[in-house]
Motif scaffolding. Structure first.
Motif, PDB file in Angstrom:
ATOM      1  N   GLY A   1      10.809   6.769  -3.024  1.00 40.87           N
ATOM      2  CA  GLY A   1      10.695   5.659  -3.951  1.00 40.87           C
ATOM      3  C   GLY A   1      10.792   6.142  -5.388  1.00 40.87           C
TER       4      GLY A   1
ATOM      5  N   ASP B   1       7.288   5.403   0.933  1.00 43.54           N
ATOM      6  CA  ASP B   1       8.292   4.370   1.169  1.00 43.54           C
ATOM      7  C   ASP B   1       8.425   3.457  -0.028  1.00 43.54           C
ATOM      8  N   GLY B   2       7.440   3.406  -0.868  1.00 49.77           N
ATOM      9  CA  GLY B   2       7.462   2.635  -2.095  1.00 49.77           C
ATOM     10  C   GLY B   2       6.544   3.302  -3.094  1.00 49.77           C
TER      11      GLY B   2
ATOM     12  N   SER C   1       7.115  -1.185   0.500  1.00 51.50           N
ATOM     13  CA  SER C   1       7.296  -1.127  -0.942  1.00 51.50           C
ATOM     14  C   SER C   1       6.033  -1.655  -1.607  1.00 51.50           C
TER      15      SER C   1
ATOM     16  N   SER D   1       4.428  -2.955  -5.659  1.00 57.40           N
ATOM     17  CA  SER D   1       4.644  -3.268  -7.066  1.00 57.40           C
ATOM     18  C   SER D   1       3.292  -3.598  -7.681  1.00 57.40           C
TER      19      SER D   1
END
Length: 129
Positions: free
Chosen positions: A4, A50-51, A109, A111
């Motif tokens: 990532g 992965d993120g 993912s 954020s």
């Protein structure tokens, strides 16, 4: 090899994994900043990146699909927090889906936005809904 990327305040954070997770930082000219850090799985096994996201306090959030967790690290690699998900439907509560609001499945993912008490973390998850 998967991983990532996160760009925060002019610093590029690169996460990748083979058996262990690894996070390195670079300036916008491509020069490496510091040594970065490596981390293993919660049980001493494998880990994945992965993120990747970086919050306003420079905490690095990692979506670790192998551990079914979202993990938070300091810029020095000290693990600050970990939110564990449900690895598969056999561990999920009876009658529930692998992926449901408020519960992690297999994080793919992550954020983050906001600061302090108004921080919001959004996680994308693999699996069935």
């Amino acid at each position: 090899m998967n991983g990532g990327l996160a760009l925060s305040n002019g610093v590029l954070h690169l996460g990748r994994h083979a058996r262990a997770g690894e996070v390195r930082t670079y300036d916008l000219d491509g020069a490496r900043i510091g040594e970065g850090f490596r981390f293993g799985g919660r049980d001493g096994g494998a880990a994945s990146v992965d993120g990747l996201a970086v919050d306003a306090d420079l905490r690095i959030l990692v979506a670790d699909r192998v551990a079914c967790a979202v993990r938070s690290f300091s810029v020095f690699g000290v693990e600050l927090a970990c939110a564990i998900g449900v690895a598969n439907s056999s561990r999920a509560p009876r009658g529930s889906d692998d992926d449901a609001a408020g519960r992690l499945g297999q994080p793919a993912s992550v954020s983050v936005s906001g600061v302090e008490l108004e921080t919001r973390v959004v996680v994308a998850s693999r699996g069935r809904r």
